[in-house]
Motif scaffolding. Structure first.
Motif, PDB file in Angstrom:
ATOM      1  N   ARG A  46       0.849  -1.259  -0.017  1.00 15.28           N
ATOM      2  CA  ARG A  46      -0.164  -0.040  -0.143  1.00 15.28           C
ATOM      3  C   ARG A  46       1.013   1.238   0.069  1.00 15.28           C
ATOM      4  NH1 ARG A  46      -1.845  -3.713   3.200  1.00 15.28           N
ATOM      5  NH2 ARG A  46      -0.641  -2.737   5.035  1.00 15.28           N
ATOM      6  N   GLU A  47       0.370   2.201  -0.069  1.00 14.49           N
ATOM      7  CA  GLU A  47       1.051   3.774   0.007  1.00 14.49           C
ATOM      8  C   GLU A  47       1.593   3.627   1.394  1.00 14.49           C
ATOM      9  OE1 GLU A  47      -0.014   7.474  -1.699  1.00 14.49           O
ATOM     10  OE2 GLU A  47      -1.661   6.541  -2.346  1.00 14.49           O
ATOM     11  N   CYS A  48       2.781   4.195   1.450  1.00 13.94           N
ATOM     12  CA  CYS A  48       3.370   4.254   2.831  1.00 13.94           C
ATOM     13  C   CYS A  48       4.181   5.455   3.285  1.00 13.94           C
ATOM     14  CB  CYS A  48       4.528   2.749   2.821  1.00 13.94           C
ATOM     15  SG  CYS A  48       5.533   2.574   4.393  1.00 13.94           S
ATOM     16  N   ARG A  49       4.246   5.571   4.458  1.00 11.80           N
ATOM     17  CA  ARG A  49       5.197   6.691   4.814  1.00 11.80           C
ATOM     18  C   ARG A  49       6.293   5.896   5.790  1.00 11.80           C
ATOM     19  NH1 ARG A  49       2.918   8.134   1.390  1.00 11.80           N
ATOM     20  NH2 ARG A  49       1.529   9.954   0.921  1.00 11.80           N
ATOM     21  N   TYR A  50       7.352   5.906   5.512  1.00 12.33           N
ATOM     22  CA  TYR A  50       8.599   5.207   6.211  1.00 12.33           C
ATOM     23  C   TYR A  50       9.320   6.249   6.823  1.00 12.33           C
ATOM     24  CZ  TYR A  50      11.980   1.394   6.505  1.00 12.33           C
ATOM     25  OH  TYR A  50      12.865   0.279   6.875  1.00 12.33           O
ATOM     26  N   LEU A  51       9.214   6.339   8.408  1.00 13.48           N
ATOM     27  CA  LEU A  51      10.019   7.165   8.968  1.00 13.48           C
ATOM     28  C   LEU A  51      11.350   6.545   9.678  1.00 13.48           C
ATOM     29  CD1 LEU A  51       8.649   9.981   9.297  1.00 13.48           C
ATOM     30  CD2 LEU A  51       6.733   8.031   9.123  1.00 13.48           C
ATOM     31  N   THR A  52      12.283   6.875   9.200  1.00 11.18           N
ATOM     32  CA  THR A  52      13.754   6.389   9.924  1.00 11.18           C
ATOM     33  C   THR A  52      14.049   7.167  10.935  1.00 11.18           C
ATOM     34  OG1 THR A  52      15.875   5.837   9.180  1.00 11.18           O
ATOM     35  CG2 THR A  52      15.020   7.330   7.634  1.00 11.18           C
ATOM     36  N   THR A  53      14.555   6.538  12.155  1.00 13.11           N
ATOM     37  CA  THR A  53      15.138   7.210  13.180  1.00 13.11           C
ATOM     38  C   THR A  53      16.653   7.180  13.420  1.00 13.11           C
ATOM     39  OG1 THR A  53      14.602   5.471  14.613  1.00 13.11           O
ATOM     40  CG2 THR A  53      12.878   6.989  14.283  1.00 13.11           C
ATOM     41  N   ASP A  75      13.089  11.459   7.131  1.00 12.58           N
ATOM     42  CA  ASP A  75      14.209  11.270   8.227  1.00 12.58           C
ATOM     43  C   ASP A  75      13.443  11.994   9.637  1.00 12.58           C
ATOM     44  OD1 ASP A  75      16.027  12.365  10.133  1.00 12.58           O
ATOM     45  OD2 ASP A  75      17.672  11.888   8.418  1.00 12.58           O
ATOM     46  N   ALA A  76      13.403  10.927  10.423  1.00 13.49           N
ATOM     47  CA  ALA A  76      13.031  11.422  11.782  1.00 13.49           C
ATOM     48  C   ALA A  76      13.961  11.550  12.910  1.00 13.49           C
ATOM     49  CB  ALA A  76      11.723  10.555  12.176  1.00 13.49           C
ATOM     50  N   THR A  77      14.961  11.923  12.416  1.00 10.46           N
ATOM     51  CA  THR A  77      16.015  12.285  13.553  1.00 10.46           C
ATOM     52  C   THR A  77      16.448  13.620  14.189  1.00 10.46           C
ATOM     53  OG1 THR A  77      17.888  12.671  11.705  1.00 10.46           O
ATOM     54  CG2 THR A  77      17.292  10.302  12.394  1.00 10.46           C
ATOM     55  N   PRO A  81      11.237  14.408  16.864  1.00  9.78           N
ATOM     56  CA  PRO A  81      11.165  13.279  15.974  1.00  9.78           C
ATOM     57  C   PRO A  81       9.702  12.561  16.198  1.00  9.78           C
ATOM     58  CG  PRO A  81      12.448  12.474  17.782  1.00  9.78           C
ATOM     59  CD  PRO A  81      12.611  14.108  17.626  1.00  9.78           C
ATOM     60  N   LEU A  82       8.830  12.678  17.430  1.00  3.68           N
ATOM     61  CA  LEU A  82       7.550  12.586  17.760  1.00  3.68           C
ATOM     62  C   LEU A  82       6.720  13.079  16.790  1.00  3.68           C
ATOM     63  CD1 LEU A  82       7.433  11.812  21.573  1.00  3.68           C
ATOM     64  CD2 LEU A  82       8.091  10.327  19.757  1.00  3.68           C
ATOM     65  N   ALA A  83       6.885  14.511  16.533  1.00  2.00           N
ATOM     66  CA  ALA A  83       6.026  15.273  16.097  1.00  2.00           C
ATOM     67  C   ALA A  83       6.220  14.961  14.360  1.00  2.00           C
ATOM     68  CB  ALA A  83       6.473  16.939  15.960  1.00  2.00           C
ATOM     69  N   THR A  84       7.520  14.646  13.905  1.00  2.00           N
ATOM     70  CA  THR A  84       7.575  14.180  12.562  1.00  2.00           C
ATOM     71  C   THR A  84       6.884  12.922  12.226  1.00  2.00           C
ATOM     72  OG1 THR A  84       9.989  15.155  12.652  1.00  2.00           O
ATOM     73  CG2 THR A  84       9.435  13.662  10.851  1.00  2.00           C
ATOM     74  N   GLY A 111       6.764  11.617  27.223  1.00  2.00           N
ATOM     75  CA  GLY A 111       5.428  11.691  26.490  1.00  2.00           C
ATOM     76  C   GLY A 111       5.164  10.793  25.389  1.00  2.00           C
ATOM     77  N   TYR A 112       5.789   9.431  25.641  1.00  2.00           N
ATOM     78  CA  TYR A 112       5.991   8.327  24.598  1.00  2.00           C
ATOM     79  C   TYR A 112       4.632   7.779  24.638  1.00  2.00           C
ATOM     80  CZ  TYR A 112       6.888   4.154  22.129  1.00  2.00           C
ATOM     81  OH  TYR A 112       6.819   3.035  21.234  1.00  2.00           O
ATOM     82  N   GLY A 113       3.928   7.519  25.798  1.00  2.00           N
ATOM     83  CA  GLY A 113       2.743   6.823  25.783  1.00  2.00           C
ATOM     84  C   GLY A 113       1.494   7.676  25.224  1.00  2.00           C
ATOM     85  N   GLU A 114       1.566   9.070  25.262  1.00  2.00           N
ATOM     86  CA  GLU A 114       0.396   9.911  24.700  1.00  2.00           C
ATOM     87  C   GLU A 114       0.749  10.002  23.155  1.00  2.00           C
ATOM     88  OE1 GLU A 114      -0.509  14.798  24.406  1.00  2.00           O
ATOM     89  OE2 GLU A 114       0.605  13.915  26.245  1.00  2.00           O
ATOM     90  N   PHE A 115       2.016   9.949  22.812  1.00  2.00           N
ATOM     91  CA  PHE A 115       2.426   9.877  21.494  1.00  2.00           C
ATOM     92  C   PHE A 115       1.723   8.712  20.718  1.00  2.00           C
ATOM     93  CE2 PHE A 115       5.343   7.214  18.698  1.00  2.00           C
ATOM     94  CZ  PHE A 115       5.497   7.997  17.437  1.00  2.00           C
ATOM     95  N   LEU A 116       2.015   7.487  21.272  1.00  2.00           N
ATOM     96  CA  LEU A 116       1.403   5.979  20.775  1.00  2.00           C
ATOM     97  C   LEU A 116      -0.368   6.228  20.583  1.00  2.00           C
ATOM     98  CD1 LEU A 116       2.937   3.228  22.380  1.00  2.00           C
ATOM     99  CD2 LEU A 116       3.252   3.798  19.874  1.00  2.00           C
ATOM    100  N   SER A 117      -0.849   6.837  21.420  1.00  2.00           N
ATOM    101  CA  SER A 117      -2.294   6.979  21.399  1.00  2.00           C
ATOM    102  C   SER A 117      -2.726   7.960  20.459  1.00  2.00           C
ATOM    103  CB  SER A 117      -2.640   7.338  22.814  1.00  2.00           C
ATOM    104  OG  SER A 117      -2.525   6.647  23.966  1.00  2.00           O
TER     105      SER A 117
END
Length: 202
Positions: A46-53, A75-77, A81-84, A111-117
């Protein structure tokens, strides 16, 4: 929820067509394994957004299958990176896939838990999937436990090396909205992903 193919035909058969849309998938693997081949399969269907950290965007693009024009690598470095990652998920086409390779640097952030949600909500709104490449590195920290708890599907790639072979077995211990695999699936991971039909000799 519509099942979305993984790109690995034997898994799609086992899962009744694929993984339910809106799901978060955690792919656990050793850093020195061929797990990126599985990410490549997810990104192709499928169409994909690939984020590399970790790796550069150029390196990721060079490693993707030829003709994979539906994948946009970012690039998510940077400083946030969470916002990216969230921005990429917000712009995800209907039924698309977000790949985060790897999730470890994001787990170290505040804020990783909030990011995942938030990530789950954005991907669910698009009826897509998110795949988190969760590399195994020593004892899991608190946020790795959060990753595995939040994930709807957990793929655990186990690579063992003996004197005569490198064996890759995929264990699926968790599958919300479907049936987890009852036994490991032996895979051949060379320059592609296929099922290893050779007989194990104990």
């Amino acid at each position: 929820m519509e099942p979305l193919p993984t790109g690995i035909s034997v898994l799609d058969r086992e899962f009744g067509g694929g993984i339910p849309s809106g799901s978060v998938v955690a792919l656990k693997a050793e850093p020195a394994s061929q797990s990126e081949l599985i990410l490549d399969r997810f990104s192709r269907v499928r169409e994909c957004r690939y984020l590399t950290t970790v790796r550069s965007a150029d390196a990721v693009e060079a490693s993707l299958a030829p003709g994979d024009d539906g994948t946009i690598v970012r690039d998510a470095t940077g400083d946030d990176p969470l916002a990216t990652v969230l921005d990429a998920a917000a712009a995800l086409p209907d039924g698309g896939t977000v790949v985060v390779d790897s999730v470890g640097p994001l787990e170290a952030g505040e804020g990783y838990g909030e990011f995942l949600s938030d990530l789950r909500r954005r991907v669910a709104d698009a009826g897509g999937l998110v795949v988190l490449h969760a590399l195994k590195a020593g004892a899991p920290d608190r946020n790795r436990i959060v990753t595995e708890q939040v994930a709807d599907v957990v793929f655990d790639l186990r690579t063992t090396v003996t004197g005569t072979e490198i064996a890759n077995r995929l264990v699926v211990p968790k599958f919300r909205g479907g049936a987890a695999l009852e036994e490991p699936l032996k895979l051949k991971l060379t320059d592609s992903v296929s099922v290893d039909t050779s007989r194990d000799i104990a």
